[in-house]
Write an enzyme that holds these catalytic residues in place. Structure first.
Site, PDB file in Angstrom:
ATOM      1  N   GLU A   1       0.306  -0.998   0.464  1.00 38.42           N
ATOM      2  CA  GLU A   1       0.099  -0.089  -0.159  1.00 38.42           C
ATOM      3  C   GLU A   1       0.551   0.944  -0.276  1.00 38.42           C
ATOM      4  O   GLU A   1       2.093   1.367   0.755  1.00 38.42           O
ATOM      5  CB  GLU A   1      -0.773   0.264   1.285  1.00 38.42           C
TER       6      GLU A   1
ATOM      7  N   ASP B   1     -19.067  -8.125  -9.218  1.00 36.88           N
ATOM      8  CA  ASP B   1     -18.845  -8.184  -7.885  1.00 36.88           C
ATOM      9  C   ASP B   1     -18.028  -6.843  -8.569  1.00 36.88           C
ATOM     10  O   ASP B   1     -18.540  -5.493  -7.884  1.00 36.88           O
ATOM     11  CB  ASP B   1     -18.255  -9.301  -6.805  1.00 36.88           C
TER      12      ASP B   1
END
Length: 292
Positions: A206, A231
């Protein structure tokens, strides 16, 4: 020729040489073709072994990746053509395919995927267009699911395929659940507090204030890749923060505009996410044209 194209073990000169040999000595050409396919397979095995864990993003760079690819190609070459190896089995299959009365298709060999037979462009032809095997295979495998979700959501199949390719490294970086099952998460969607389905815990990178950091995060897990596409479309179309990205996509605007709005909405923390995704979208479009 770049490393991706060379990883196919076929270039235009080798293809012409193989064709010439086939005219003179079909048996010898069949043996050589079998070795080429085995080399391709072994190279792909090495790549999948390398991709067993997600890249950290801290130590990897273009030069180290090139060195790894060259090393993998050397290993694949050394493992090719061994007595009793895969090339012998491939040679027998190719010989059967050359037998009179054997049904053929104009599009070349057939790939079995989920019970459906899909036409695949001949490998040498893809090589001449600089299409890596794993890229073509990814698009062929997930193209139907992307097009089906396009009909339901209005999101372009090209954009969805490209984002799935970018998030998974063309299918080579796979998330696993605790019991070792494929999580089928093609879009890097995390499992937030509202998610009640299966999850996969993955060490990933991240970006915090522009700096990469290793973290362990929970991601959604699905029963099939098709569920992942569905999804993803539901996430984008059902969340107002992605409204601009969805509008741009549905209007058929540029890949750059879609990627820019997606990053602006906070889909990923990588500051270069938009430019990277736009490049993969353009690649996906080019490959699909080559496969057509």
């Amino acid at each position: 020729m770049n490393t991706q194209a060379s990883s196919l073990a076929f270039d235009s000169q080798a293809t012409q040489s193989l064709r010439a040999r086939a005219a003179r000595d079909p048996a010898a050409a069949t043996k050589e073709a079998a070795k080429q396919f085995e080399s391709l397979f072994m190279n792909e095995v090495m790549k999948r072994m390398r991709a067993a864990t997600l890249e950290s993003g801290l130590m990897e760079n273009r030069l180290s990746q090139m060195g790894t690819e060259m090393l993998d190609q050397q290993f694949a070459t050394s493992l090719t053509g061994l007595p009793g190896g895969l090339s012998a089995a491939i040679e027998r299959q190719l010989a059967k395919g050359m037998s009179p009365g054997m049904p053929t298709t104009a599009a070349g060999p057939q790939l079995e995927d989920g019970g459906l037979t899909k036409a695949a462009a001949p490998l040498p032809e893809l090589a001449k267009k600089n299409v890596p095997a794993h890229v073509a295979q990814f698009i062929q495998r997930h193209g139907d699911a992307a097009r089906a979700v396009q009909q339901e959501s209005g999101l372009p199949a090209d954009f969805m395929l490209a984002q799935a390719a970018h998030e998974t490294g063309w299918g080579r970086a796979k998330m696993k659940t605790r019991d070792g099952q494929d999580a089928n998460n093609l879009f890097g969607i995390k499992a937030g507090p509202g998610w009640t389905g299966k999850v996969a815990e993955v060490t990933t990178t991240e970006f915090v204030n522009g700096e990469p950091r290793k973290v362990v995060a929970k991601f959604r897990a699905y029963d099939s890749p098709e569920d992942s596409f569905r999804d993803y479309a539901k996430l984008l179309t059902g969340n107002r923060r992605y409204a601009q990205a969805v509008d741009v996509a549905r209007q058929g605007d540029s890949a750059q505009a879609f990627a820019k709005h997606l990053q602006k909405a906070g889909y990923a923390t990588d500051p270069e996410y938009a430019s990277k995704l736009a490049k993969v979208i353009n690649t996906t479009v080019r490959v699909q044209r080559a496969l057509a």
